[in-house]
Design a protein around this motif. Structure first.
Motif, mmCIF file in Angstrom:
data_model
loop_
_atom_site.group_PDB
_atom_site.id
_atom_site.type_symbol
_atom_site.label_atom_id
_atom_site.label_comp_id
_atom_site.label_asym_id
_atom_site.label_seq_id
_atom_site.Cartn_x
_atom_site.Cartn_y
_atom_site.Cartn_z
ATOM 1 N N TYR A 29 55.540 -47.672 -14.773
ATOM 2 C CA TYR A 29 56.533 -47.942 -13.728
ATOM 3 C C TYR A 29 57.185 -46.644 -13.274
ATOM 4 C CZ TYR A 29 60.371 -50.076 -11.187
ATOM 5 O OH TYR A 29 61.246 -50.433 -10.199
ATOM 6 N N TRP A 30 57.568 -45.823 -14.230
ATOM 7 C CA TRP A 30 58.163 -44.534 -13.891
ATOM 8 C C TRP A 30 57.197 -43.710 -13.051
ATOM 9 C CZ3 TRP A 30 56.165 -39.755 -15.293
ATOM 10 C CH2 TRP A 30 56.927 -38.661 -14.892
ATOM 11 N N GLY A 31 55.946 -43.650 -13.476
ATOM 12 C CA GLY A 31 54.961 -42.843 -12.760
ATOM 13 C C GLY A 31 54.787 -43.271 -11.316
ATOM 14 N N PHE A 32 54.783 -44.569 -11.083
ATOM 15 C CA PHE A 32 54.607 -45.070 -9.726
ATOM 16 C C PHE A 32 55.850 -44.877 -8.861
ATOM 17 C CE2 PHE A 32 51.075 -47.636 -11.577
ATOM 18 C CZ PHE A 32 50.071 -47.156 -10.749
ATOM 19 N N HIS A 33 56.978 -44.541 -9.469
ATOM 20 C CA HIS A 33 58.211 -44.352 -8.718
ATOM 21 C C HIS A 33 58.771 -42.935 -8.834
ATOM 22 C CE1 HIS A 33 57.965 -48.709 -9.183
ATOM 23 N NE2 HIS A 33 58.603 -48.746 -8.034
ATOM 24 N N ALA A 34 58.080 -42.040 -9.503
ATOM 25 C CA ALA A 34 58.652 -40.739 -9.849
ATOM 26 C C ALA A 34 58.509 -39.668 -8.777
ATOM 27 C CB ALA A 34 58.017 -40.226 -11.142
ATOM 28 N N ALA A 35 57.522 -39.759 -7.935
ATOM 29 C CA ALA A 35 57.223 -38.623 -7.073
ATOM 30 C C ALA A 35 57.104 -39.043 -5.617
ATOM 31 C CB ALA A 35 55.920 -37.971 -7.539
ATOM 32 N N ASP A 36 57.194 -38.045 -4.781
ATOM 33 C CA ASP A 36 56.876 -38.260 -3.371
ATOM 34 C C ASP A 36 55.368 -38.092 -3.210
ATOM 35 O OD1 ASP A 36 59.555 -38.560 -2.723
ATOM 36 O OD2 ASP A 36 59.821 -36.398 -2.413
ATOM 37 N N GLY A 37 54.827 -38.849 -2.329
ATOM 38 C CA GLY A 37 53.389 -38.746 -2.095
ATOM 39 C C GLY A 37 52.634 -39.819 -2.852
ATOM 40 N N GLN A 38 51.864 -40.557 -2.107
ATOM 41 C CA GLN A 38 51.134 -41.693 -2.663
ATOM 42 C C GLN A 38 50.162 -41.279 -3.769
ATOM 43 O OE1 GLN A 38 51.888 -44.688 -1.774
ATOM 44 N NE2 GLN A 38 50.232 -45.904 -2.627
ATOM 45 N N LEU A 39 49.395 -40.233 -3.540
ATOM 46 C CA LEU A 39 48.393 -39.817 -4.520
ATOM 47 C C LEU A 39 49.029 -39.394 -5.840
ATOM 48 C CD1 LEU A 39 45.447 -39.315 -5.204
ATOM 49 C CD2 LEU A 39 45.685 -37.029 -4.228
ATOM 50 N N LEU A 40 50.103 -38.621 -5.779
ATOM 51 C CA LEU A 40 50.771 -38.178 -6.998
ATOM 52 C C LEU A 40 51.364 -39.358 -7.757
ATOM 53 C CD1 LEU A 40 51.573 -35.861 -8.811
ATOM 54 C CD2 LEU A 40 53.583 -35.498 -7.381
ATOM 55 N N ARG A 41 51.944 -40.305 -7.033
ATOM 56 C CA ARG A 41 52.501 -41.492 -7.687
ATOM 57 C C ARG A 41 51.408 -42.297 -8.375
ATOM 58 N NH1 ARG A 41 56.421 -43.600 -3.043
ATOM 59 N NH2 ARG A 41 55.694 -45.589 -3.840
ATOM 60 N N ILE A 42 50.281 -42.443 -7.740
ATOM 61 C CA ILE A 42 49.169 -43.181 -8.362
ATOM 62 C C ILE A 42 48.689 -42.443 -9.611
ATOM 63 C CG2 ILE A 42 46.758 -43.876 -8.053
ATOM 64 C CD1 ILE A 42 47.511 -44.530 -5.112
ATOM 65 N N LEU A 43 48.537 -41.131 -9.500
ATOM 66 C CA LEU A 43 48.091 -40.351 -10.663
ATOM 67 C C LEU A 43 49.075 -40.454 -11.823
ATOM 68 C CD1 LEU A 43 46.626 -37.132 -9.008
ATOM 69 C CD2 LEU A 43 45.377 -38.898 -10.253
ATOM 70 N N LEU A 44 50.372 -40.282 -11.539
ATOM 71 C CA LEU A 44 51.384 -40.375 -12.598
ATOM 72 C C LEU A 44 51.466 -41.783 -13.163
ATOM 73 C CD1 LEU A 44 54.317 -38.201 -11.186
ATOM 74 C CD2 LEU A 44 52.873 -37.701 -13.167
ATOM 75 N N GLY A 45 51.341 -42.773 -12.310
ATOM 76 C CA GLY A 45 51.434 -44.163 -12.757
ATOM 77 C C GLY A 45 50.291 -44.574 -13.658
ATOM 78 N N ILE A 46 49.144 -43.949 -13.480
ATOM 79 C CA ILE A 46 47.977 -44.273 -14.307
ATOM 80 C C ILE A 46 47.863 -43.311 -15.492
ATOM 81 C CG2 ILE A 46 45.445 -44.353 -14.339
ATOM 82 C CD1 ILE A 46 45.647 -45.371 -11.403
ATOM 83 N N GLU A 47 48.048 -42.037 -15.228
ATOM 84 C CA GLU A 47 47.815 -41.022 -16.261
ATOM 85 C C GLU A 47 48.892 -40.986 -17.348
ATOM 86 O OE1 GLU A 47 45.036 -39.223 -16.661
ATOM 87 O OE2 GLU A 47 44.239 -40.263 -14.917
ATOM 88 N N THR A 48 50.140 -41.217 -16.987
ATOM 89 C CA THR A 48 51.203 -41.143 -17.992
ATOM 90 C C THR A 48 50.994 -42.168 -19.107
ATOM 91 O OG1 THR A 48 52.728 -40.303 -16.314
ATOM 92 C CG2 THR A 48 53.689 -41.106 -18.374
#
Length: 119
Positions: A29-48
């Motif tokens: 949840y944090w990863g999908f809401h942590a960053a600006d930019g769709q790609l970065l949010r997807i990466l953080l939401g999955i990778e974290t």
């Protein structure tokens, strides 16, 4: 092993499993809401949550490849779970963060008092 000892171990395993799932969801949840930019949010939401899962499996799981003993094991578990609470808080979910933190603290206290940590 007594039946009550076995029951305590099952309850302990269930508590930690539910905390693990909640923590992974929190990191995601944090990863999908942590960053600006769709790609970065997807990466953080999955990778974290993936990184946390690998760490847990390698170091903290019952069948860990590099197992650690108490008290270091409890400290690392506490870091993972409180980190998940922080992630929820940082993502704007303060009520859920405090619930997860309270459950984490209660679980760790019970684990220590009942001496049900895995050796």
């Amino acid at each position: 092993m007594k039946r009550s000892d076995e029951s305590i171990k099952i309850v302990r395993a269930a508590r930690f499993f539910l905390l693990e799932l909640g923590s992974l969801a929190s990191y995601g949840y944090w990863g999908f809401h942590a960053a600006d930019g769709q790609l970065l949010r997807i990466l953080l939401g999955i990778e974290t949550p993936l990184v946390v899962t690998v760490f847990w499996g390698v170091v903290l799981s019952p069948k860990a490849k590099i197992p650690v003993k108490p008290p270091l094991r409890l400290i690392l578990q506490l870091i993972v779970f409180t980190g998940a609470s922080w992630a929820l808080y940082a993502a704007g979910q303060s009520a859920l963060a405090f619930v997860l933190l309270a459950v984490t603290i209660l679980t760790m206290i019970l684990t220590i008092l009942l001496k049900t940590y895995q050796s």
